[in-house]
Design an enzyme around this catalytic site. Structure first.
Site, PDB file in Angstrom:
ATOM      1  N   HIS A 123       0.813  -1.211   0.000  1.00 45.14           N
ATOM      2  CA  HIS A 123       0.000   0.000   0.000  1.00 45.14           C
ATOM      3  C   HIS A 123       0.847   1.262   0.000  1.00 45.14           C
ATOM      4  CE1 HIS A 123      -4.229  -1.560   1.019  1.00 45.14           C
ATOM      5  NE2 HIS A 123      -3.515  -2.535   0.479  1.00 45.14           N
ATOM      6  N   HIS A 285      -1.553 -12.814  -2.339  1.00 45.06           N
ATOM      7  CA  HIS A 285      -2.645 -13.474  -1.629  1.00 45.06           C
ATOM      8  C   HIS A 285      -2.280 -14.875  -1.161  1.00 45.06           C
ATOM      9  CE1 HIS A 285      -5.988 -10.668  -3.350  1.00 45.06           C
ATOM     10  NE2 HIS A 285      -5.000 -10.019  -2.746  1.00 45.06           N
TER      11      HIS A 285
END
Length: 766
Positions: A123, A285
């Protein structure tokens, strides 16, 4: 737009989401909870800006941000020198110890903070967008609002607090920008993944960047589609406050193919192709989980920007259960993708492609997917409750990799070849976390990959001696005797150097890419002018280099800058001012093979007010706003922007040779006539049928004397710009004007010369 002005909202049907999670990449964000303080109101006794009263007035504040006075380390601080004192192996060891030392105030999922730090790294870097180069991890911008309080960054404030003891230990030798990227990289290594390396060099900012993050005035809103459903330029994310897309599907609709379309757009705008996209999503993920144990609206208090003083900069206080661990609320999605969330495996791809999936909802009400085979619903260990088992989960965005034909081909290939998959993810992760750092010469440390990547815009090292100041002086004379005009030389030098973007440190004069595609053919650069100048300078280069016997050579890149300097010296002399324009040689020439045409096409200017160029169809802001944007990308101050534009007008540097803004009878000389004429009350300005052109008429006779564009007239219209313009219109301003122009010109010519600066930070060059 001030992104700190948030309107108060309650939980909507859209639970804010992007492509990762606390445990992985980007999914853990939240809807704005009830009680959030970001209301967008003006508090009592708060001064109001001019833009508050006159919203259309030109905002010059981007040219005043990141002032050195904000930097507590001082303008002489040398981060490269400080970083060199680090024992990077010891820093990594400290991070590794932290990863498995769970803290009671924020317990680690599965006993390892690695996935949490991967999300922090992602992020931090993932706001980067290619169209204007803004965003990214350089500067450590996630420390500041609005990014600090974006829904997509929910609970990442805790990740930075976990890292604070390490930052405190190493102080100024390890920036937050570097630490946030390093933490995720070490986290991957800790969980068995072989990364591609790490480079330091991200200097910390001390205030938030002024960035257009979108038109919306509410977090998680999405009102950024243009004609044919295309995402508004230059944005990369689909919602305000998200890094990429809504994982529940486009605007919350669980449509995997629609999600694939949004993913492809968002990842392309952060410089990722399909293969890199699949590698990043699947690889990210593989680790960790998402958090949606309860409904955000029922549990969470305000984000950091709206929290009370007693929270000390932390936000999203959770009033449900323990407030953390198994009660953690971030995105509203809940669960892990794999059965081994703290190990590098191919389980994500095995699960995604091998299982059939059915739609369900998380405890928070968010749309997600679980296997249709219920025997798999007890295959994933719980992150905190011993003995509890859960199903693996997927988001709608995950399923896009299964149902989109192109993504699926790549996913199947990666599943069949784990080594290729590992390498692809390692390279994509390195690119993601280093894409905004500019050329490789800015990289610091001993863990830098030897391989050069084309996305780094490589420029070769010189294998010859650099020319001397005496050589530069001789070459200036030779260029002026070559038949090339002042306008040709100035235009070409400006076209090359002004391609620089301070946002991601791309472009500039080094490499002489103005002589290569695609830059040579850009409309703003006048291709025929560039070709003529390059051809003549190459003749001079060949002649000079063939006569040297001391292994000394001159590059085309240096010759282009020398040519611009020579032209300015002549133009100043013709205006009655003798001046020497400094040139520091040392540039080298890139090849076409070292230049990614598609990637460099994104640097093509849609507007350049300094050349009075504006492409109305491609530009996403007004001509005057694009003037400030261009000046900001060139790290110019308000006076520097002013003197450069006025000087370039007198030099006749307009694209296409138009006379708009050329308020002088002595075109090609470096004079201050632009300012004198603009402030002359004997000239009256009026609109024409063409909204982009104004006429300056003799106030007495009505005769049309000049034409100008909005970017010309704003220097007389805007009160702040007029104040500066007056200085250059003084009767005794001739010498000051020339000297200031030369200083600003030289600054632009050397913006990409990081070898000449110690601070590494282009933002602080103002």
């Amino acid at each position: 737009m001030n992104m700190n002005r948030f309107r108060k909202t309650t939980l909507s049907a859209l639970v804010a989401l992007s492509l990762g999670a606390t445990g992985a990449i980007a999914n853990d964000q939240i809807s704005k909870p009830a009680g959030a303080k970001g209301t967008g109101m003006t508090k009592a006794f708060q001064p109001k800006s001019n833009q508050f009263w006159w919203p259309d007035q030109l905002d010059l504040s981007p040219l005043r941000d990141h002032d050195n006075r904000s930097n507590p380390l001082g303008e002489d601080f040398d981060y490269a020198k400080a970083f060199s004192k680090l024992d990077l192996d010891q820093v990594k060891s400290d991070i590794n110890e932290l990863l498995t030392t769970s803290q009671d105030w924020w317990p680690a999922d599965f006993g390892n903070y690695g996935p949490f730090f991967i999300r922090l790294s992602w992020h931090s870097a993932g706001t980067y967008r290619t169209l204007d180069g803004r965003g990214g991890g350089d500067g450590g911008q996630m420390r500041f609002d609005p990014l600090n309080s974006w829904p997509d960054n929910g609970n990442l404030d805790k990740a930075r607090r976990l890292l604070w003891p390490i930052k405190q230990k190493y102080g100024e030798s390890l920036s937050w920008g570097d630490l946030m990227i390093l933490a995720g990289t070490v986290g991957m290594e800790n969980m068995g993944f072989d990364t591609y390396g790490f480079a330091g060099g991200r200097t910390d900012d001390w205030e938030p960047d002024m960035v257009y993050w979108g038109p919306e005035v509410e977090m998680l809103a999405s009102d950024r589609e243009e004609r044919e459903g295309k995402l508004q330029r230059p944005l990369g994310a689909t919602h305000m406050g998200l890094i990429y897309v809504n994982p529940e599907g486009p605007k919350g609709v669980p449509d995997p193919m629609g999600s694939a379309k949004n993913i492809r757009t968002a990842f392309a705008r952060m410089a990722m192709n399909d293969e890199e996209t699949v590698a990043l999503i699947a690889g990210g993920h593989t680790f960790g989980k998402m958090h949606g144990a309860h409904k955000p609206a029922d549990c969470l208090e305000a984000e950091p920007g709206g929290a009370g003083l007693e929270e000390q900069g932390l936000g999203w206080k959770n009033n449900c259960g323990k407030g953390n661990a198994e009660d953690t609320v971030t995105s509203g999605l809940e669960g892990a993708w794999t059965q081994l969330p703290t190990k590098w495996t191919s389980l994500y791809l095995q699960n995604l492609l091998g299982f059939e999936w059915k739609q369900t909802r998380s405890p928070a009400g968010a749309i997600q997917w679980v296997p249709t085979d219920e025997s798999l619903h007890t295959s994933v260990p719980d992150a905190h409750v011993e003995g509890k088992k859960n199903p693996p989960v997927m988001t709608t965005a995950d399923l896009a990799l299964k149902y989109d034909p192109e993504y699926r081909k790549i996913a199947e290939r990666f599943l069949a070849d784990p080594k290729e998959y590992q390498t692809a993810f390692a390279k994509a992760w390195f690119k993601l976390t280093h894409r905004d750092m500019g050329p490789k010469e800015r990289y610091l440390g001993n863990d830098i990959p030897r391989e050069n990547f084309i996305w780094q815009d490589p420029v070769p090292k010189a294998d010859y001696k650099t020319i001397s100041d005496k050589d530069v002086k001789k070459l200036k004379a030779d260029i002026l005797d070559s038949g090339l005009t002042v306008q040709q030389l100035v235009k070409t030098a400006w076209a090359g150097a002004s391609s620089f973007r301070a946002s991601d440190l791309r472009g500039g004069a080094n490499g002489a890419r103005i002589a290569l595609e695609p830059q040579m053919s850009w409309e703003a650069n006048e291709p025929e002018t560039v070709k003529a100048v390059v051809a003549k300078l190459k003749e001079l280069q060949e002649d000079y280099n063939s006569r040297m016997f001391s292994k000394k050579k001159v590059s085309l890149a240096d010759l282009i800058v020398i040519g611009g300097a020579a032209a300015i010296e002549k133009a100043a002399a013709d205006a009655g001012v003798e001046v020497s324009v400094p040139v520091v040689p040392g540039r080298t020439d890139a090849t076409q093979e070292q230049t990614d045409v598609n990637s460099f096409s994104l640097l093509e200017p849609t507007a350049d007010a300094f050349r009075n160029y504006y492409n109305a169809e491609a530009s996403y802001r007004s001509p005057t706003d694009m003037l400030v944007d261009k000046a900001d990308q060139l790290n110019l101050t308000v006076p520097e922007m002013t003197v450069l534009l006025g000087g370039l007008r007198s030099l006749g540097a307009n694209t296409g040779g138009t006379n708009h803004g050329v308020f002088t009878d002595n075109v090609g000389t470096l004079n201050n006539d632009f300012f004198v004429t603009l402030l002359d009350m004997g000239v009256k300005w009026r609109k024409t049928d063409d909204a982009s052109v104004y006429e300056g008429v003799n106030r007495s006779t009505g005769e049309v004397m000049y034409t100008g564009t909005p970017v010309d007239l704003v220097f007389g219209s805007n009160s702040e710009l007029r104040a500066v313009a007056e200085v250059y219109a003084y009767d005794n301003a001739k010498t000051r004007f020339v000297e200031d122009f030369v200083d600003a010109w030289t600054k632009v010519m050397t913006l990409d010369r990081f070898d000449l600066r110690h601070d590494l930070n282009a933002k602080l060059a103002k």
